[in-house]
Scaffold this active site. Structure first.
Site, short mmCIF file in Angstrom:
data_model
loop_
_atom_site.label_atom_id
_atom_site.label_comp_id
_atom_site.label_asym_id
_atom_site.label_seq_id
_atom_site.Cartn_x
_atom_site.Cartn_y
_atom_site.Cartn_z
N ASP A 1 0.83 -1.20 0.00
CA ASP A 1 0.00 0.00 0.00
C ASP A 1 0.87 1.26 0.00
O ASP A 1 2.02 1.25 0.46
CB ASP A 1 -0.89 -0.02 1.24
CG ASP A 1 -2.12 0.84 1.09
OD1 ASP A 1 -2.73 0.83 0.01
OD2 ASP A 1 -2.50 1.53 2.06
N GLU B 1 1.21 0.00 -4.76
CA GLU B 1 0.13 0.93 -5.07
C GLU B 1 0.72 2.34 -5.16
O GLU B 1 1.23 2.87 -4.18
CB GLU B 1 -0.95 0.91 -3.99
CG GLU B 1 -2.10 1.87 -4.29
CD GLU B 1 -2.63 2.59 -3.07
OE1 GLU B 1 -3.79 3.01 -3.09
OE2 GLU B 1 -1.86 2.78 -2.08
N ASP C 1 -10.34 1.77 -2.46
CA ASP C 1 -10.03 3.20 -2.43
C ASP C 1 -10.85 4.00 -3.42
O ASP C 1 -10.87 5.24 -3.34
CB ASP C 1 -8.54 3.42 -2.73
CG ASP C 1 -7.64 2.98 -1.59
OD1 ASP C 1 -8.03 3.18 -0.42
OD2 ASP C 1 -6.55 2.44 -1.86
#
Length: 338
Positions: free
Chosen positions: A54, A78, A148
């Protein structure tokens, strides 16, 4: 990432049920070594196949190569940014990335019924830019939903547009990612509405989308079985206009439309598909056949804006059982129909 004191003041930070997230100095050799030891142990003890990391862009780039090396497995980061050059630069540090540059163009292309604002040509250009700008686009994660971003069905209730987005996610190349609840038709918008509890669906395996995803995945699997190198070969765009895109990847030609479920029935002419004159081509999802004309034109029957996956009849016979009943009996029932 800057360094701050690593302590929690619960009297202050806990007043609103907030969880303090103190930074650590990820440029410090001791911190880097400690993280390396931790991830090496974690991946070894639990035999982890790959990592999804992340918020990669919020840590210095110099941290990630040693972390990736310590992990010793495929690592996808990400980087939530639509700029191709910026995002692709992180592939120098990690194996793969979530393909956000493609995601934003994908949603724009399909979110509006009848393609009012969506533009498939822009999506096609984005694919080319990513293939040219990233070190290896086949290692990027292709997705259309996650925790998200709003779910696709929060933009439109047109299920044929949704099927196009899902089919594109699975067939356009890279590493396809289906977000839990996507197969149930969840419609949550912005975070946290897009993080619905999956158990409210009773984990149904009978929804139309669950079966559709299974069908598309079978198409993808048979292509990999017939030609394993398809995994490391980017898709080629063979046709695009504002409302359609056709891709060739391995043995499959896929066709996508942003016209929506109200679109008329029509034929679309494809060239550059790789099939031969007079070759019988099967649309695997509907099990309808067509024949390549003299000169190489292939007339594709498009109905209600649904996506299509095409394969040569001989290739289909050689490599899997999809639609075989229909090849013997054109009026046969498609076992993958949803």
């Amino acid at each position: 990432m800057g360094f701050t004191a690593a302590y929690l003041d619960f009297a202050r930070d806990g007043a609103n049920d907030a969880v303090s997230l103190p930074d650590v100095n990820t440029t410090d050799p001791f911190v880097m070594q400690t993280y390396g030891s931790w991830i090496r142990s974690l991946t070894s003890v639990f035999a982890i196949d790959g990592l999804r990391i992340d918020t990669v862009k919020h840590v210095e780039k110099t941290f990630w190569p040693s972390f990736r090396s310590a992990a010793g497995i495929y690592s996808m980061g990400e980087v939530l940014d639509g700029n191709t050059n910026y995002t692709c630069s992180y592939q120098d540090e990690l194996d793969g990335l979530l393909n956000y540059p493609l995601y934003f163009r994908l949603i724009e292309a399909f979110r509006d019924t009848n393609g009012t604002n969506g533009n498939m040509t822009s999506l096609s250009h984005a694919m080319t830019a990513i293939q040219e700008g990233c070190r290896d686009s086949t290692l990027l994660g292709t997705f259309s939903e996650n925790h998200d971003n709003p779910r696709f069905l929060s933009y439109t209730n047109d299920m044929h547009l949704n099927r196009n987005v899902i089919a594109f996610t699975l067939l356009a190349g890279g590493i396809p990612i289906i977000y839990q609840g996507q197969e149930q038709g969840f419609v949550g918008g912005n975070d946290p509405s897009n993080r619905e509890a999956l158990w409210t669906s009773s984990y149904s395996t009978e929804t139309a989308l669950y079966r559709f995803i299974g069908s598309i995945n079978q198409v993808r699997n048979r292509d990999m079985y017939a030609n394993p190198s398809v995994l490391t070969t980017p898709a080629s765009v063979i046709y695009s206009d504002d409302h359609h895109m056709a891709l060739r990847k391995g043995l499959i030609v896929s066709l996508f439309s942003n016209m929506g479920s109200t679109a008329l029935v029509y034929n679309l002419t494809l060239t550059g598909h790789g099939y031969q004159e007079n070759q019988v081509v099967v649309e695997i999802l509907s099990c309808k056949n067509s024949t390549v004309a003299i000169g190489g034109d292939l007339q594709v029957f498009v109905q209600a804006g649904l996506p299509q996956a095409l394969s040569g009849e001989a290739e289909l016979r050689d490599n899997c059982a999809l639609c075989l009943d229909n090849l013997e009996d054109p009026a046969g029932t498609n076992p993958l129909a949803v």
